[in-house]
Design a protein around this motif. Structure first.
Motif, PDB file in Angstrom:
ATOM      1  N   VAL A  57     -18.051  -3.698  28.961  1.00 16.98           N
ATOM      2  CA  VAL A  57     -18.181  -5.041  28.981  1.00 16.98           C
ATOM      3  C   VAL A  57     -16.952  -5.854  28.155  1.00 16.98           C
ATOM      4  CG1 VAL A  57     -19.397  -7.120  29.129  1.00 16.98           C
ATOM      5  CG2 VAL A  57     -20.432  -4.976  29.527  1.00 16.98           C
ATOM      6  N   VAL A  58     -15.922  -6.657  28.687  1.00 19.36           N
ATOM      7  CA  VAL A  58     -15.173  -7.332  28.019  1.00 19.36           C
ATOM      8  C   VAL A  58     -15.949  -8.735  27.897  1.00 19.36           C
ATOM      9  CG1 VAL A  58     -12.913  -8.415  27.858  1.00 19.36           C
ATOM     10  CG2 VAL A  58     -13.211  -6.142  29.047  1.00 19.36           C
ATOM     11  N   HIS A  59     -15.992  -9.162  26.586  1.00 18.77           N
ATOM     12  CA  HIS A  59     -16.681 -10.410  26.150  1.00 18.77           C
ATOM     13  C   HIS A  59     -15.559 -11.397  25.920  1.00 18.77           C
ATOM     14  CE1 HIS A  59     -20.831  -8.834  26.190  1.00 18.77           C
ATOM     15  NE2 HIS A  59     -20.327  -7.885  25.470  1.00 18.77           N
ATOM     16  N   LEU A  60     -15.708 -12.663  26.773  1.00 18.10           N
ATOM     17  CA  LEU A  60     -14.415 -13.574  26.502  1.00 18.10           C
ATOM     18  C   LEU A  60     -14.506 -14.345  25.308  1.00 18.10           C
ATOM     19  CD1 LEU A  60     -13.953 -15.036  30.253  1.00 18.10           C
ATOM     20  CD2 LEU A  60     -12.267 -13.164  29.020  1.00 18.10           C
ATOM     21  N   ASP A  61     -15.757 -14.218  24.520  1.00 15.31           N
ATOM     22  CA  ASP A  61     -15.867 -14.788  23.295  1.00 15.31           C
ATOM     23  C   ASP A  61     -15.031 -14.100  22.216  1.00 15.31           C
ATOM     24  OD1 ASP A  61     -17.503 -16.860  24.010  1.00 15.31           O
ATOM     25  OD2 ASP A  61     -19.375 -15.937  23.130  1.00 15.31           O
ATOM     26  N   ASP A  62     -14.551 -12.868  22.468  1.00 21.58           N
ATOM     27  CA  ASP A  62     -13.682 -11.927  21.808  1.00 21.58           C
ATOM     28  C   ASP A  62     -12.280 -12.577  21.921  1.00 21.58           C
ATOM     29  OD1 ASP A  62     -15.731 -10.429  20.847  1.00 21.58           O
ATOM     30  OD2 ASP A  62     -15.452  -8.818  22.082  1.00 21.58           O
ATOM     31  N   ARG A  77      -4.456 -10.788  29.677  1.00 19.04           N
ATOM     32  CA  ARG A  77      -3.422 -10.123  30.647  1.00 19.04           C
ATOM     33  C   ARG A  77      -2.905  -9.120  29.747  1.00 19.04           C
ATOM     34  NH1 ARG A  77      -0.828 -14.326  32.031  1.00 19.04           N
ATOM     35  NH2 ARG A  77      -1.860 -14.763  33.966  1.00 19.04           N
ATOM     36  N   GLU A  78      -2.485  -9.373  28.674  1.00 21.28           N
ATOM     37  CA  GLU A  78      -1.519  -8.663  27.766  1.00 21.28           C
ATOM     38  C   GLU A  78      -2.441  -7.659  27.087  1.00 21.28           C
ATOM     39  OE1 GLU A  78       1.155  -8.765  23.563  1.00 21.28           O
ATOM     40  OE2 GLU A  78       0.332 -10.493  24.431  1.00 21.28           O
ATOM     41  N   TRP A  79      -3.733  -7.987  26.445  1.00 18.46           N
ATOM     42  CA  TRP A  79      -4.562  -6.880  25.775  1.00 18.46           C
ATOM     43  C   TRP A  79      -5.413  -6.096  26.629  1.00 18.46           C
ATOM     44  CZ3 TRP A  79      -6.475 -10.713  21.251  1.00 18.46           C
ATOM     45  CH2 TRP A  79      -5.489 -11.067  20.508  1.00 18.46           C
ATOM     46  N   VAL A  80      -6.116  -6.680  27.846  1.00 14.65           N
ATOM     47  CA  VAL A  80      -7.000  -6.106  28.643  1.00 14.65           C
ATOM     48  C   VAL A  80      -6.354  -5.574  30.178  1.00 14.65           C
ATOM     49  CG1 VAL A  80      -9.345  -6.119  29.646  1.00 14.65           C
ATOM     50  CG2 VAL A  80      -8.882  -7.181  27.358  1.00 14.65           C
ATOM     51  N   GLN A  86      -2.696  -0.076  34.118  1.00 13.78           N
ATOM     52  CA  GLN A  86      -1.692   1.066  33.823  1.00 13.78           C
ATOM     53  C   GLN A  86      -2.607   2.373  33.629  1.00 13.78           C
ATOM     54  OE1 GLN A  86       0.752  -0.346  30.371  1.00 13.78           O
ATOM     55  NE2 GLN A  86       2.018  -1.292  31.869  1.00 13.78           N
ATOM     56  N   GLY A  87      -3.812   2.254  33.745  1.00 14.91           N
ATOM     57  CA  GLY A  87      -4.631   3.743  33.418  1.00 14.91           C
ATOM     58  C   GLY A  87      -4.956   3.861  31.994  1.00 14.91           C
ATOM     59  N   ALA A  88      -4.648   2.766  31.324  1.00 15.09           N
ATOM     60  CA  ALA A  88      -4.835   3.175  29.644  1.00 15.09           C
ATOM     61  C   ALA A  88      -5.939   2.329  29.213  1.00 15.09           C
ATOM     62  CB  ALA A  88      -3.583   2.780  29.014  1.00 15.09           C
ATOM     63  N   THR A  89      -6.809   2.813  27.878  1.00 15.40           N
ATOM     64  CA  THR A  89      -7.615   2.064  27.213  1.00 15.40           C
ATOM     65  C   THR A  89      -6.973   0.878  26.515  1.00 15.40           C
ATOM     66  OG1 THR A  89      -8.735   4.214  26.807  1.00 15.40           O
ATOM     67  CG2 THR A  89      -9.236   2.253  25.539  1.00 15.40           C
ATOM     68  N   ALA A  90      -7.795  -0.079  26.883  1.00 16.77           N
ATOM     69  CA  ALA A  90      -7.341  -1.335  26.247  1.00 16.77           C
ATOM     70  C   ALA A  90      -8.046  -1.636  24.620  1.00 16.77           C
ATOM     71  CB  ALA A  90      -7.959  -2.502  27.227  1.00 16.77           C
ATOM     72  N   ARG A  91      -7.037  -1.777  23.805  1.00 18.36           N
ATOM     73  CA  ARG A  91      -7.286  -1.812  22.424  1.00 18.36           C
ATOM     74  C   ARG A  91      -6.966  -3.065  21.861  1.00 18.36           C
ATOM     75  NH1 ARG A  91      -5.900   3.625  23.198  1.00 18.36           N
ATOM     76  NH2 ARG A  91      -7.600   4.945  22.622  1.00 18.36           N
ATOM     77  N   ARG A 106     -11.892  -3.442  19.097  1.00 15.38           N
ATOM     78  CA  ARG A 106     -12.406  -3.359  20.415  1.00 15.38           C
ATOM     79  C   ARG A 106     -11.687  -2.169  21.241  1.00 15.38           C
ATOM     80  NH1 ARG A 106     -15.676  -5.815  17.859  1.00 15.38           N
ATOM     81  NH2 ARG A 106     -17.030  -7.639  18.614  1.00 15.38           N
ATOM     82  N   GLU A 107     -12.505  -1.392  22.101  1.00 17.46           N
ATOM     83  CA  GLU A 107     -11.676  -0.704  22.716  1.00 17.46           C
ATOM     84  C   GLU A 107     -12.656  -0.720  24.374  1.00 17.46           C
ATOM     85  OE1 GLU A 107     -11.454   3.372  21.724  1.00 17.46           O
ATOM     86  OE2 GLU A 107      -9.945   3.048  19.994  1.00 17.46           O
ATOM     87  N   ILE A 108     -11.651  -0.829  25.322  1.00 17.71           N
ATOM     88  CA  ILE A 108     -12.161  -0.630  26.729  1.00 17.71           C
ATOM     89  C   ILE A 108     -11.561   0.274  27.512  1.00 17.71           C
ATOM     90  CG2 ILE A 108     -12.489  -2.239  29.021  1.00 17.71           C
ATOM     91  CD1 ILE A 108     -13.941  -3.378  26.498  1.00 17.71           C
ATOM     92  N   ALA A 109     -12.252   1.389  28.083  1.00 22.65           N
ATOM     93  CA  ALA A 109     -11.897   2.313  28.786  1.00 22.65           C
ATOM     94  C   ALA A 109     -11.608   1.773  30.128  1.00 22.65           C
ATOM     95  CB  ALA A 109     -12.698   3.647  28.631  1.00 22.65           C
TER      96      ALA A 109
END
Length: 217
Positions: A57-62, A77-80, A86-91, A106-109
């Protein structure tokens, strides 16, 4: 009343429909949960995540800040979105509302389904990356009253400022008309198509008619 624990057959059916949608952001099915502040988005996203077997879950409050309630599109757009596409984990570093700075890692797989939760999650700039848009159906006044009860009188001034900004945002860039499904903000349960009839797509997630080709401006 919200139901923060467990999920019923409607939520399980919704989870199945979401898994079956075509990917929308790389290999990810990005699903937005939008609605007024205090409408139950975080609670519902948590329950839906559970029904999906622990979907990120990506929380927009973050991503928002005290100075930029809604000017987070570039960071999203840039971080997530770009890493997930691209198939990468967002950090990224999440915004700390107490410290007033970005400092929480935060990490979003790139899971099969990723939830994007927060006010404005279904905004115009984000919709092309969405597989589905869910709207929490609760009037703004009711949602605000719930939020004020939750946060206490010491945050009344913040809520006044926030509500004004939220009203301005939704007036210029509404999400509800583009929702694929409405969820009752009181019960946290998906509303049936007969109730959510204002748009042809509302309820399609539960009836199985949504094919993922209905993203629009």
């Amino acid at each position: 009343m919200d139901h923060p624990h467990g999920h019923g057959p409607e939520l399980a059916a919704l989870a199945d429909r979401l898994r079956a949608l075509p990917p929308s952001c790389g290999g990810v099915r990005l699903v937005a949960v939008d609605g007024h502040a205090g409408s139950g988005k975080t609670t519902f996203a948590g329950r839906l995540s559970g029904a999906l077997g622990g979907a990120p879950v990506v929380h927009l409050d973050d991503l928002a800040t005290h100075q930029e309630f809604f000017a987070w599109t570039g960071r999203l757009r840039e971080w997530v979105l770009t890493p997930l596409a691209q198939g990468a984990t967002a950090r990224f570093e999440a915004y700390d509302w107490g410290a007033r700075r970005f400092r929480g890692a935060r990490e979003i797989a790139p899971a099969p389904v990723v939830l994007l939760e927060g006010v404005g999650a279904g905004r115009r700039a984000v919709r092309p990356a969405l597989a589905a848009l869910i709207w929490m159906e609760l009037p703004a006044a009711d949602a605000r009253a719930r939020g004020l009860r939750r946060d206490g009188p010491e945050l009344a001034d913040f809520w006044e400022h926030w509500s004004s900004a939220e009203n301005t945002h939704f007036a210029a860039d509404p999400s509800r008309p583009y929702a694929d499904l409405l969820v009752d903000g009181h019960t946290g349960e998906p509303l049936p198509p007969a109730v959510t009839a204002p748009g042809d797509r509302l309820g399609d997630l539960l009836s199985g008619r949504l094919t993922g080709d209905s993203r629009r401006n």
